[in-house]
Design a protein around this motif. Structure first.
Motif, PDB file in Angstrom:
ATOM      1  N   VAL A  68     -28.536  47.761  21.014  1.00  0.00           N
ATOM      2  CA  VAL A  68     -27.623  47.325  22.063  1.00  0.00           C
ATOM      3  C   VAL A  68     -26.856  46.121  21.531  1.00  0.00           C
ATOM      4  CG1 VAL A  68     -27.389  46.529  24.436  1.00  0.00           C
ATOM      5  CG2 VAL A  68     -29.228  48.132  23.838  1.00  0.00           C
ATOM      6  N   TRP A  69     -25.548  46.299  21.383  1.00  0.00           N
ATOM      7  CA  TRP A  69     -24.703  45.244  20.817  1.00  0.00           C
ATOM      8  C   TRP A  69     -24.093  44.442  21.968  1.00  0.00           C
ATOM      9  CZ3 TRP A  69     -23.872  44.626  15.450  1.00  0.00           C
ATOM     10  CH2 TRP A  69     -24.555  45.562  14.659  1.00  0.00           C
ATOM     11  N   PRO A  70     -24.278  43.124  21.970  1.00  0.00           N
ATOM     12  CA  PRO A  70     -23.890  42.325  23.139  1.00  0.00           C
ATOM     13  C   PRO A  70     -22.380  42.188  23.317  1.00  0.00           C
ATOM     14  CG  PRO A  70     -24.648  40.888  21.376  1.00  0.00           C
ATOM     15  CD  PRO A  70     -24.924  42.304  20.932  1.00  0.00           C
ATOM     16  N   GLU A  71     -21.962  42.285  24.579  1.00  0.00           N
ATOM     17  CA  GLU A  71     -20.598  41.952  25.007  1.00  0.00           C
ATOM     18  C   GLU A  71     -19.511  42.777  24.333  1.00  0.00           C
ATOM     19  OE1 GLU A  71     -19.813  37.720  25.153  1.00  0.00           O
ATOM     20  OE2 GLU A  71     -21.972  37.301  25.257  1.00  0.00           O
ATOM     21  N   VAL A  72     -19.838  44.010  23.963  1.00  0.00           N
ATOM     22  CA  VAL A  72     -18.827  44.882  23.380  1.00  0.00           C
ATOM     23  C   VAL A  72     -18.696  46.140  24.240  1.00  0.00           C
ATOM     24  CG1 VAL A  72     -19.028  44.034  21.021  1.00  0.00           C
ATOM     25  CG2 VAL A  72     -20.525  45.888  21.790  1.00  0.00           C
ATOM     26  N   PRO A  73     -17.539  46.813  24.165  1.00  0.00           N
ATOM     27  CA  PRO A  73     -17.253  47.929  25.072  1.00  0.00           C
ATOM     28  C   PRO A  73     -17.652  49.280  24.508  1.00  0.00           C
ATOM     29  CG  PRO A  73     -15.279  47.373  23.884  1.00  0.00           C
ATOM     30  CD  PRO A  73     -16.334  46.420  23.401  1.00  0.00           C
TER      31      PRO A  73
END
Length: 297
Positions: free
Chosen positions: A262-267
């Motif tokens: 899960v990559w933070p703050e990306v769409p």
């Protein structure tokens, strides 16, 4: 710099012309124009072909290993996009994995509803095996609906007693066409690209009268036992976050080797923006390393 890149990408997507749930013909044209505006690197070759009667695009970059093949499934909510439109992201994967990529131009809804996409995916893979490419040198990659299609296809291969590929990597998979994950609501204000209404519209187009919880439509409800190693990448700012989390949990429940990133703050499908987002470049490198790690001779 990474935070600035994330914010700039969020603004770009929020003010873009694409409406995933809009008129199909209009949005297909917009999607194509957006992709066509980005030039391909000089070392990318893309050739039209067919596999098992299904149109494909063969994508090659420099210094690839011709013995290794990635079968690629584009996104677009089962109604938009195409194999030619996928070449840019497919080439990014090809270059990093040093493999030939074959992007499958599966049939789209509403003209060709479920299970047309799954049928095309299975036919293409079956034909690739028929050409003598061993399953141990084939990997599946898909983004968005294509990510869900990867999982559905793996389940269909098991039902058809065909060998599984060596691994599968999926980016922001749409794996629940009931559109019932908690993040559908919880992440709605943060997601700059997708809306719950758009997904529900496209799910109706694709499914027709079929049950949206049917395992080959929504693989989070499938028996995933026996599937190959699975890598799932997703952004924390997308309404499909829970699709990825639940797909990973389902795989783990059924003893599938699975990695969830899960990559933070990306769409949604942030990997497609590697030219302007460092996180995307790192994610693609991680996906390529995963694929190469699972090749066997």
């Amino acid at each position: 710099m990474t935070q600035q890149q994330r914010q700039a990408l969020d603004e770009l997507l929020r003010h873009g012309p694409l409406d995933v749930g809009g008129d199909v013909a209009e949005q297909r044209a917009i999607f194509h124009e957006m992709i066509a505006s980005i030039p391909l690197p000089d070392d990318v070759s893309a050739k039209q072909d067919e596999l098992g009667g299904v149109p494909v695009v063969v994508v090659e970059t420099a210094d690839l290993d011709p013995a290794s093949v990635i079968l690629y499934f584009h996104g677009g909510a089962y109604a938009l996009g195409s194999a030619p439109d996928s070449v840019g992201l497919a080439a990014d994967v090809a270059r990093r994995a040093r493999a030939r990529v074959i992007s499958v131009d599966y049939r789209l809804a509403p003209e060709h509803p479920f299970p047309a996409a799954v049928d095309d995916a299975v036919a293409a893979y079956r034909a690739l095996l028929g050409q003598g490419v061993p399953s141990s040198r084939i990997a599946f990659v898909g983004e968005s609906a294509g990510g869900g299609l990867v999982a559905s296809t793996l389940v269909a291969l098991k039902g058809a007693t065909l060998p599984q590929p060596s691994s599968a990597a999926v980016f922001s998979p749409w794996a629940d066409l009931t559109v019932s994950g908690a993040s559908i609501v919880d992440k709605a204000t943060l997601d700059p690209a997708l809306t719950p209404e758009a997904l529900r519209t496209r799910a109706r187009d694709y499914l027709g009268t079929h049950d949206p919880a049917q395992p080959l439509a929504s693989p989070i409800f499938a028996d995933l036992t026996g599937l190959p190693p699975l890598l799932i990448q997703v952004g924390s700012h997308e309404i499909l976050l829970d699709d990825a989390i639940r797909l990973a949990a389902r795989a783990a429940q059924h003893d599938v080797p699975v990695e969830l990133q899960v990559w933070p703050e990306v769409p949604h499908v942030f990997q497609g923006f590697a030219a302007v987002l460092d996180d995307a470049d790192r994610a693609l490198n991680a996906a390529a390393a995963f694929i190469k790690r699972n090749w066997t001779d």
